[in-house]
Design a protein around this motif. Structure first.
Motif, PDB file in Angstrom:
ATOM      1  N   ALA A   1     -14.384  -6.923  67.399  1.00 45.90           N
ATOM      2  CA  ALA A   1     -13.201  -7.374  66.656  1.00 45.90           C
ATOM      3  C   ALA A   1     -12.178  -8.009  67.590  1.00 45.90           C
ATOM      4  O   ALA A   1     -11.572  -9.040  67.268  1.00 45.90           O
ATOM      5  CB  ALA A   1     -12.579  -6.193  65.906  1.00 45.90           C
ATOM      6  N   THR A   2     -11.981  -7.404  68.751  1.00 41.17           N
ATOM      7  CA  THR A   2     -11.023  -7.949  69.719  1.00 41.17           C
ATOM      8  C   THR A   2     -11.430  -9.352  70.160  1.00 41.17           C
ATOM      9  O   THR A   2     -10.616 -10.281  70.182  1.00 41.17           O
ATOM     10  CB  THR A   2     -10.916  -7.038  70.959  1.00 41.17           C
ATOM     11  N   VAL A   3     -12.695  -9.518  70.525  1.00 41.57           N
ATOM     12  CA  VAL A   3     -13.168 -10.816  71.016  1.00 41.57           C
ATOM     13  C   VAL A   3     -13.129 -11.852  69.903  1.00 41.57           C
ATOM     14  O   VAL A   3     -12.782 -13.026  70.133  1.00 41.57           O
ATOM     15  CB  VAL A   3     -14.582 -10.677  71.617  1.00 41.57           C
ATOM     16  N   ASN A   4     -13.464 -11.455  68.680  1.00 41.56           N
ATOM     17  CA  ASN A   4     -13.403 -12.378  67.553  1.00 41.56           C
ATOM     18  C   ASN A   4     -11.975 -12.877  67.344  1.00 41.56           C
ATOM     19  O   ASN A   4     -11.727 -14.082  67.200  1.00 41.56           O
ATOM     20  CB  ASN A   4     -13.919 -11.700  66.286  1.00 41.56           C
ATOM     21  N   ALA A   5     -11.023 -11.939  67.345  1.00 41.32           N
ATOM     22  CA  ALA A   5      -9.616 -12.315  67.166  1.00 41.32           C
ATOM     23  C   ALA A   5      -9.141 -13.191  68.325  1.00 41.32           C
ATOM     24  O   ALA A   5      -8.425 -14.188  68.123  1.00 41.32           O
ATOM     25  CB  ALA A   5      -8.751 -11.064  67.050  1.00 41.32           C
ATOM     26  N   ALA A   6      -9.551 -12.840  69.532  1.00 40.49           N
ATOM     27  CA  ALA A   6      -9.109 -13.598  70.699  1.00 40.49           C
ATOM     28  C   ALA A   6      -9.653 -15.024  70.686  1.00 40.49           C
ATOM     29  O   ALA A   6      -8.942 -15.979  71.015  1.00 40.49           O
ATOM     30  CB  ALA A   6      -9.549 -12.880  71.975  1.00 40.49           C
TER      31      ALA A   6
END
Length: 307
Positions: free
Chosen positions: A87-92
């Motif tokens: 989720a973090t990498v997707n948002a980033a």
């Protein structure tokens, strides 16, 4: 009109970080885009407060484009989950595509004690460490916020039953000291960073309560707040972990909590920082103040009335 500030996890329960940040920003007159997972009464309540609500999933690419497009500043936070890193990498990735000018990331203070050669048995803490690495590599203008154990996520969930039933705090923390911080204080820091992020880009902030003490000390604070004698009973980590699993908590979360118990016993939560006061001009809430404010949760008579 000013670009809205994006707040993820905005539909958490009353008192949760994302929701509290949203409320604080709206009170300041800021335009807020609140990202929620489900269209329900909580989403409607956010609209009632004046937020623009976007329904979506942090793991979904289209959702993140809809949430991020048009925003220059965002807060990223997610509850304990085995999908946290994805989720973090997707948002980033989407934030980078849209030229985000400030990305305020909710992390954990245990990351400060981790490195490429040092980790913990908690899968969640490892995911937080990896997420920070990925965000730093991304080149995004990031601010990392690392709170220690939060009062609402620990003492308010893990101690009321035993305090009501036997006037005991039953936790596997041994003699280890800890400095839990209130969600309200964490949210005030994040709201301040979102309102004026540029001076803080690249910084890491550590958030604690005003005292680092062992659980015997905090049992005395409970006693003062509740007007009756509360004691601390240390318990083994293993049986406590088994009991949490019996309560139906996810294995990923239970493994994280069990590691917190082990790290407390090892003295790894003996932490202090003035960052809450420095960033907000207001000292953080004490355990005694917190328990007094939530006294009903620790009082058998009040619980019986609810039933």
């Amino acid at each position: 009109m000013a670009n809205p500030i994006l707040v993820t996890g905005a539909a958490g329960r009353v008192g949760a970080v994302g929701r509290t940040v949203t409320e604080l920003l709206l009170k300041q007159g800021k335009a807020v885009r609140a990202m929620v997972r489900t269209e329900d009464e909580r989403a409607q309540a956010l609209r009632g407060l004046g937020a623009e609500v976007v329904v979506g999933n942090l793991l979904d690419l289209d959702s993140m484009h809809r949430a991020i497009a048009g925003c220059e500043t965002m807060y990223f936070g997610m509850s304990v989950s085995d999908a946290y890193l994805a989720a973090t990498v997707n948002a980033a990735a989407v934030a980078k595509h849209h030229g985000m000018k400030a990305f305020i990331n909710m992390s954990q203070m245990t990351v400060s004690q981790m490195s490429i050669t040092e980790t913990t048995p908690s899968p969640q803490q490892k995911l937080h460490w990896l997420a920070e690495q990925a965000l730093n590599w991304s080149g995004l203008p990031v601010v990392h916020v690392r709170p220690t154990m939060m009062l609402e996520g620990s003492l308010l969930i893990l101690t009321p039953d035993s305090v009501r039933e036997s006037n005991q705090i039953r936790l596997p923390f041994g003699e280890g000291k800890t400095s839990p911080v209130a969600v309200a204080d964490v949210a005030r820091v994040i709201a301040a960073l979102l309102a004026n992020p540029q001076p803080h880009i690249g910084e890491v902030y550590h958030l604690t309560g005003p005292q680092s003490e062992n659980m015997h000390f905090f049992a005395q604070e409970y006693s003062k707040a509740l007007g009756r004698t509360i004691t601390f009973q240390d318990i083994p980590v293993g049986p406590w972990r088994d009991e949490l699993l019996k309560r139906g908590l996810p294995v990923h979360l239970v493994n994280h909590l069990a590691t917190m118990g082990d790290l407390h016993r090892a003295g790894c939560y003996d932490r202090m920082s003035d960052d809450v006061l420095t960033l907000t001009g207001q000292r953080p809430q004490s355990v005694q103040e917190f328990v007094r404010k939530n006294a009903a949760a620790f009082t058998a008579a009040a619980k019986a009335k609810e039933a």
